[in-house]
Design an enzyme around this catalytic site. Structure first.
Site, mmCIF file in Angstrom:
data_model
loop_
_atom_site.group_PDB
_atom_site.id
_atom_site.type_symbol
_atom_site.label_atom_id
_atom_site.label_comp_id
_atom_site.label_asym_id
_atom_site.label_seq_id
_atom_site.Cartn_x
_atom_site.Cartn_y
_atom_site.Cartn_z
ATOM 1 N N ALA A 66 8.042 -8.086 37.653
ATOM 2 C CA ALA A 66 7.529 -6.884 38.305
ATOM 3 C C ALA A 66 6.770 -7.319 39.548
ATOM 4 C CB ALA A 66 6.616 -6.135 37.340
ATOM 5 N N GLY A 109 9.317 -9.211 34.181
ATOM 6 C CA GLY A 109 10.246 -8.081 34.227
ATOM 7 C C GLY A 109 11.682 -8.504 34.485
ATOM 8 N N GLU A 112 13.028 -9.404 31.291
ATOM 9 C CA GLU A 112 13.111 -8.164 30.500
ATOM 10 C C GLU A 112 14.311 -7.309 30.919
ATOM 11 O OE1 GLU A 112 8.969 -7.583 31.516
ATOM 12 O OE2 GLU A 112 8.470 -7.343 29.408
ATOM 13 N N GLU A 132 3.376 -13.369 32.158
ATOM 14 C CA GLU A 132 2.327 -12.366 32.425
ATOM 15 C C GLU A 132 0.945 -12.862 32.004
ATOM 16 O OE1 GLU A 132 5.238 -11.767 30.910
ATOM 17 O OE2 GLU A 132 6.190 -10.032 31.854
#
Ligand code: CAA
Length: 258
Positions: A66, A109, A112, A132
């Site tokens: 992200a 992300g 993911e 993260e």
């Protein structure tokens, strides 16, 4: 197909390709990338000429996570009220088979999104991780759930708690990726897998996807019943008649997706 800001799209011979294209930011996933990927995936899902969708990245990255620069300003109230990240469920709602062709960094992300796809294949240069923890947060797009289901608690805890990366070979050994291929052959291999899927019955492949995905959501008995009922339903399709007739007649089947 819409013109997109952060991705490239193409489709031919039943295969659609979505290429995440923010190489300067290592394909960091901001809200625009989410909007673009989800919209393109939905459009390809609705396009009858497409039977399989490949998602890949550019240069060194599939996606390095992200967008940290965008998230740095985010506060709890805004994230909660907008249900930040929830929009990614649009990608998992796609009914056609999706293939992640992981060309480089698939972190946070990025890992993911790859795990939201049905088949993961990786180039030898791919690196996976949920870093993260290094940012003082935790995975937010499914890493703690899908990674744990894919590779088990021991390795998921190892990756999520230390933030370390694993290479493609470890990812394959751990069961996260189906195949590792030389970097230059990644897209050829992804297209070969997609072409194989294209040659099958679309109804049968959608049923396979529903059945396998159901195994993550149900008890064994419920899952077995769901699978069996889908199997019974498959007997109502022309493609079942054609597939079995072709076998008996020793010829290739000609599926019509009916
Ligand atoms: N968000 C925003 N920008 C990013 C980014 C990210 N996730 N990852 C890389 N970039 C940007 C860098 O800021 C840099 O931009 P500038 O040139 O403008 O400075 C550019 O991409 C190149 O990156 P680096 O210079 O850092 O390249 P490197 O080769 O030295 O390192 C890397 C590569 C190890 C992947 C490093 O970029 C990195 O650690 N990236 C962050 C990885 C990460 O923490 N991902 C998780 C994000 S949080 C998340 O995803 C939450 C969730 O669960 C959904």
């Amino acid at each position: 197909m819409t013109d997109f800001e952060t991705i490239l799209t193409e489709s031919a011979d039943g295969i659609a390709v979505i290429t995440i294209n923010r190489p300067k930011a290592l394909n960091a996933l901001n809200q625009q990338v989410l909007e673009d990927i989800a919209t393109a995936a939905e459009q390809f899902d609705a396009d009858d000429s497409v039977k399989a969708i490949i998602i890949t990245g550019t240069d060194r990255a599939f996606a390095a996570g992200a967008d940290i620069k965008q998230m740095a300003e985010l506060d709890f109230a805004t994230a909660f009220k907008t249900d930040f990240f929830a929009g990614w469920s649009r990608l998992t709602a796609v009914r056609k088979p999706t293939i992640a062709a992981v060309n480089g960094f698939a972190l946070g992300g990025g890992c993911e999104v790859a795990m939201m796809c049905d088949i993961l294949i990786a180039s030898e240069k791919a690196k996976f991780g949920q870093p993260e923890i290094n940012l003082g947060v935790l995975p937010g797009m499914g890493g703690s759930q899908r990674l744990t289901r894919a590779i088990g608690k021991a390795k998921a805890m190892d990756l999520c708690l230390t933030g370390r990366m694993m290479d493609a070979e470890e990812a394959e050994r751990s069961g996260l990726v189906a195949r590792v291929v030389p970097h230059d052959e990644l897209m050829d291999e992804a297209r070969k897998i997609a072409a194989t899927i294209v040659s099958k019955s679309r109804i049968a492949s959608a049923m396979v996807k529903e059945a396998v995905n159901a195994s993550f959501e149900t008890t064994l008995q419920q899952g077995l019943l769901f699978e069996r009922r889908l199997f019974h339903s498959a007997l109502a399709t022309n493609d079942q008649s054609e597939g079995m007739a072709a076998f008996v007649e020793k010829r290739d089947p000609d599926f019509t997706d009916t």
